[in-house]
Motif scaffolding. Structure first.
Motif, PDB file in Angstrom:
ATOM      1  N   ALA A   1       0.828  -1.208   0.000  1.00  0.00           N
ATOM      2  CA  ALA A   1       0.000   0.000   0.000  1.00  0.00           C
ATOM      3  C   ALA A   1       0.860   1.255   0.000  1.00  0.00           C
ATOM      4  O   ALA A   1       0.573   2.223  -0.716  1.00  0.00           O
ATOM      5  N   ARG A   2       1.934   1.258   0.772  1.00  0.00           N
ATOM      6  CA  ARG A   2       2.823   2.413   0.818  1.00  0.00           C
ATOM      7  C   ARG A   2       3.491   2.649  -0.533  1.00  0.00           C
ATOM      8  O   ARG A   2       3.684   3.782  -0.950  1.00  0.00           O
ATOM      9  N   GLU A   3       3.808   1.591  -1.227  1.00  0.00           N
ATOM     10  CA  GLU A   3       4.492   1.694  -2.527  1.00  0.00           C
ATOM     11  C   GLU A   3       3.558   2.173  -3.624  1.00  0.00           C
ATOM     12  O   GLU A   3       3.954   2.949  -4.498  1.00  0.00           O
ATOM     13  N   TYR A   4       2.293   1.735  -3.598  1.00  0.00           N
ATOM     14  CA  TYR A   4       1.402   1.963  -4.737  1.00  0.00           C
ATOM     15  C   TYR A   4       0.254   2.936  -4.454  1.00  0.00           C
ATOM     16  O   TYR A   4      -0.668   3.048  -5.259  1.00  0.00           O
ATOM     17  N   GLY A   5       0.318   3.639  -3.354  1.00  0.00           N
ATOM     18  CA  GLY A   5      -0.651   4.700  -3.110  1.00  0.00           C
ATOM     19  C   GLY A   5      -2.009   4.250  -2.627  1.00  0.00           C
ATOM     20  O   GLY A   5      -3.024   4.874  -2.927  1.00  0.00           O
ATOM     21  N   PHE A   6      -2.049   3.162  -1.883  1.00  0.00           N
ATOM     22  CA  PHE A   6      -3.292   2.684  -1.266  1.00  0.00           C
ATOM     23  C   PHE A   6      -3.308   3.056   0.211  1.00  0.00           C
ATOM     24  O   PHE A   6      -2.254   3.288   0.811  1.00  0.00           O
ATOM     25  N   GLU A   7      -4.491   3.069   0.782  1.00  0.00           N
ATOM     26  CA  GLU A   7      -4.643   3.297   2.221  1.00  0.00           C
ATOM     27  C   GLU A   7      -5.193   2.027   2.861  1.00  0.00           C
ATOM     28  O   GLU A   7      -6.213   1.496   2.433  1.00  0.00           O
ATOM     29  N   VAL A   8      -4.491   1.518   3.866  1.00  0.00           N
ATOM     30  CA  VAL A   8      -4.994   0.380   4.626  1.00  0.00           C
ATOM     31  C   VAL A   8      -5.836   0.937   5.760  1.00  0.00           C
ATOM     32  O   VAL A   8      -5.322   1.612   6.659  1.00  0.00           O
ATOM     33  N   ILE A   9      -7.132   0.679   5.726  1.00  0.00           N
ATOM     34  CA  ILE A   9      -8.034   1.296   6.703  1.00  0.00           C
ATOM     35  C   ILE A   9      -8.318   0.393   7.901  1.00  0.00           C
ATOM     36  O   ILE A   9      -8.930   0.833   8.871  1.00  0.00           O
ATOM     37  N   GLY A  10      -7.873  -0.847   7.844  1.00  0.00           N
ATOM     38  CA  GLY A  10      -8.097  -1.713   8.992  1.00  0.00           C
ATOM     39  C   GLY A  10      -7.777  -3.158   8.699  1.00  0.00           C
ATOM     40  O   GLY A  10      -7.517  -3.545   7.551  1.00  0.00           O
ATOM     41  N   ALA A  11      -7.757  -3.942   9.767  1.00  0.00           N
ATOM     42  CA  ALA A  11      -7.550  -5.383   9.653  1.00  0.00           C
ATOM     43  C   ALA A  11      -8.515  -6.073  10.608  1.00  0.00           C
ATOM     44  O   ALA A  11      -8.730  -5.616  11.734  1.00  0.00           O
ATOM     45  N   ILE A  12      -9.116  -7.160  10.150  1.00  0.00           N
ATOM     46  CA  ILE A  12     -10.105  -7.868  10.959  1.00  0.00           C
ATOM     47  C   ILE A  12      -9.434  -8.624  12.104  1.00  0.00           C
ATOM     48  O   ILE A  12      -9.928  -8.647  13.228  1.00  0.00           O
TER      49      ILE A  12
END
Length: 352
Positions: free
Chosen positions: A226-237
């Motif tokens: 995500a850091r490399e490709y411009g995504f946001e990790v909003i959470g983990a179950i």
């Protein structure tokens, strides 16, 4: 004089007759004894390199080729964080000429066994610790800073997979200097495949609407991608203790999904859970499974022996890209141009 000569000849004859029956007789220099091969003609046994999770095993095997025997110690579909080595693994580790692990505390029980089982001259090499420094560590939902262990899933980022391949080539060359050119050629071919994976990853991300470039996964293994490709990790179950989330945790995740408007959440093939189905149902979003350490394709469970052309690290990432694109409004057909096969070993095809 004649009598003395006759006595001497008779004495020699008696000595020969009384010689032990099992006395060894040197073979004639012209005899061909198939069981007495010269040492230089005997087959040299291969060096043994032991790895851990399947993606790392596949990356290393693409460099090692047929000069070195690569054996993955953690079975596919197994939680690498909690995997406890079997008694038979101690014997394999003791025979290894080189042990390559991810590091960053991913395989703590395996590393502990390796350090107690291995000969003193055997090197245990940590890829992750030699790829990024502490300032680049990511702490997140599954790996909170207060627990001290950073997210170890570097290989999900193809740029870090390139670093792993280069480090593996360096270690193999130090172990086997005579194979330097062979390893260098394999590395060059494999880096071309990884570069293509990086470019396709960027194209897939660009095809996804900006508002949908958010990930909520079961296990938090996508942080470096995500850091490399411009995504946001909003959470983990999955909580940081690797247990099922509480009812309160589930309620918070459902509320978060509704607020962010993310159209899909992503489960895990390694961590099957009905909780994610409940979250998707109540939040009214799609659900799909991704993988971070289980390679696709049927056949042998061993990452080396499997001849399915999709059963590779690049094959795993190609599948993930398709799944993400299909569920977040991107173009999954962009992935079709990737060559997912090995550059050397089972299911090899020519480098494009």
């Amino acid at each position: 004089m004649k009598t003395s000569a006759l006595l001497l000849i008779f004495g020699l004859f008696l000595t020969a007759c009384n010689a032990p029956q099992n006395a060894a007789v040197a073979p004639s220099p012209t005899e061909n004894d198939a069981t007495a091969q010269p040492v230089q003609n005997q087959t040299k046994s291969k060096l043994i390199v032991v790895t851990t999770v399947a993606p790392i095993t596949n990356i290393v095997s693409n460099i090692a080729g047929d000069r070195t025997e690569v054996k993955g110690i953690i079975p596919e579909g197994t939680d690498s964080h909690t995997f406890e080595p079997r008694p038979s693994d101690a014997d394999l580790l003791s025979k290894a000429n080189l042990i390559i692990v991810n590091g960053l505390r991913l395989e703590a029980p395996t590393e502990k066994l390796a350090k107690t089982s291995k000969p003193k001259e055997t090197n245990v090499y940590e890829l992750g610790n030699n790829t990024i420094n502490e300032a680049q560590w990511i702490f997140d939902f599954s790996f909170p800073k207060e627990k001290g262990d950073p997210n170890p899933h570097l290989w999900v980022n193809p740029k870090y997979a390139e670093a792993y391949a280069k480090l593996a080539a360096k270690q193999l060359t130090q172990l086997d200097p005579e194979g330097k050119e062979y390893y260098a050629q394999n590395l060059n071919n494999y880096l071309q495949r990884l570069d293509a994976l990086d470019k396709v990853s960027r194209e897939v991300v660009a095809s996804i609407p900006a508002k949908n470039r958010k990930l909520l996964t079961y296990h938090d293994s996508w942080a470096y991608w995500a850091r490399e490709y411009g995504f946001e990790v909003i959470g983990a179950i999955q909580p940081s203790d690797f247990k099922e989330p509480s009812a309160q945790d589930v309620a918070k995740l459902i509320d978060q999904i509704r607020k962010t408007g993310v159209p899909a959440i992503f489960g895990s093939e390694v961590y099957p859970s009905k909780v994610e189905e409940q979250i998707a149902r109540e939040a009214k979003v799609k659900i799909a499974n991704t993988a971070d350490d289980e390679l696709p394709g049927t056949g042998s469970a061993n990452a080396i022996e499997n001849t399915n052309p999709q059963h590779t690290y690049i094959g795993m990432m190609a599948n993930n890209l398709r799944i993400i694109a299909e569920n977040l409004g991107g173009n999954p057909q962009l992935v079709d141009k990737l060559n997912t096969t090995n550059v050397v070993g089972p299911a090899t095809t020519a480098t494009k």
